[in-house]
Design an enzyme around this catalytic site. Sequence first.
Site, PDB file in Angstrom:
ATOM      1  N   VAL A  29       2.819   5.078   1.744  1.00 23.87           N
ATOM      2  CA  VAL A  29       4.018   5.822   1.368  1.00 23.87           C
ATOM      3  C   VAL A  29       5.153   4.856   0.992  1.00 23.87           C
ATOM      4  O   VAL A  29       5.882   5.092   0.033  1.00 23.87           O
ATOM      5  CB  VAL A  29       4.454   6.763   2.510  1.00 23.87           C
ATOM      6  N   GLU A  30       5.285   3.773   1.737  1.00 18.96           N
ATOM      7  CA  GLU A  30       6.406   2.862   1.511  1.00 18.96           C
ATOM      8  C   GLU A  30       6.291   2.103   0.190  1.00 18.96           C
ATOM      9  O   GLU A  30       7.262   2.034  -0.566  1.00 18.96           O
ATOM     10  CB  GLU A  30       6.520   1.867   2.676  1.00 18.96           C
TER      11      GLU A  30
END
Length: 366
Positions: free
Chosen positions: A151-152
């Site tokens: 996600v990051e």
Amino acid sequence: MSPFLPLALACALLSPAALASPKKKPAAVPAPLSVAAQPAHGMKPGRYGERKDVREWVQAQVRTGAPLAGWSEAELLALLGQAQYQPRAAQFILPAPPGQAKDWAAYRDRFVEPRRLQAGLQFWEQHAEALARAEKDYGVPAELIMGILGVETFYGQIMGNFRVLDALATLGFDFPGGRSDRTPFFREQLAEFLLLARQEGREPFSFKGSFAGAMGYGQFMPSSWRSYAVDFDGDGHIDLVGNPADAIGSVAHFLVRHGWQPGLATHVYTEAPADAAERARLLGPDIEPSWGAATLQAAGLSPTLPHPGPWALVQLENGGVAPHTYVLGSRNFYAVTRYNRSAYYALAVLTLGERLGQLRRAGLEP
């Protein structure tokens, strides 16, 4: 390799005709800042080496006992004088326009999608040893670490291209007026970043990151890097940008330091109480786990709970039309939100990691 070719090499690759008849393109004109992105102080942004407010901040930072004691005022002002105002950072830090309903399903599908899943499976295969060791040493599942890294930064593919010093100077001294003021936070991060650069023996302008100054595979802010990053491969150096092993161990260490309890289930999907007043009462603490199993059962919630709690009842919107999604989050769910204070974020991370684990165990492609 830089995405931009050196001028000499670029010219060497052009045809003689192209060199003989260059076509000038009009210079790109940057889009004007929105009113909301204009600095809250109303003055011209930038010029950090000349401004009174910057000089006062520097003087406070170098006093005995202050974070940057031991630095000289002239040294810091010279460094900040080279920082450049970043209007895109000011624009990106603004909240979403009002009136747009959140959409959990759409948010989830931005991350749990074939390309990211494929990249995740490849990353897991390449760094299986570090992920397994992080799970063993810290009790943080490899799936969760994979969810966060996916996600990051798309497993390191999108780590940001802002110079960190520029981003932090912009948000520390020219924070936009269109949202609640976070100037103190970004000034604190600026001091932490300068300490980090000196600690690592690196030129401050060599650090690249997000518009908010977050860096590396796991997008650590400078204070988190200094507090929670670990030398997980034991090479005597912490590198969250170029060393996936250090990033993996540091994510796990961060979660443990923020309350992660090995073996504790993170969440359970549920239905909300039909009674509006009871539903509002249980939703009141938001992501903070506050309710025991007996309280939830008395309110009419009847999912099978893996432990007695405490739990938080969390509501996620699905575009303003579809029924809401409800989740009971444990202390471990809350620990994930210490990375990003959002139930949408935490559930996306957990869902991505869970799907990757399923595919890996089954030996399947996304």
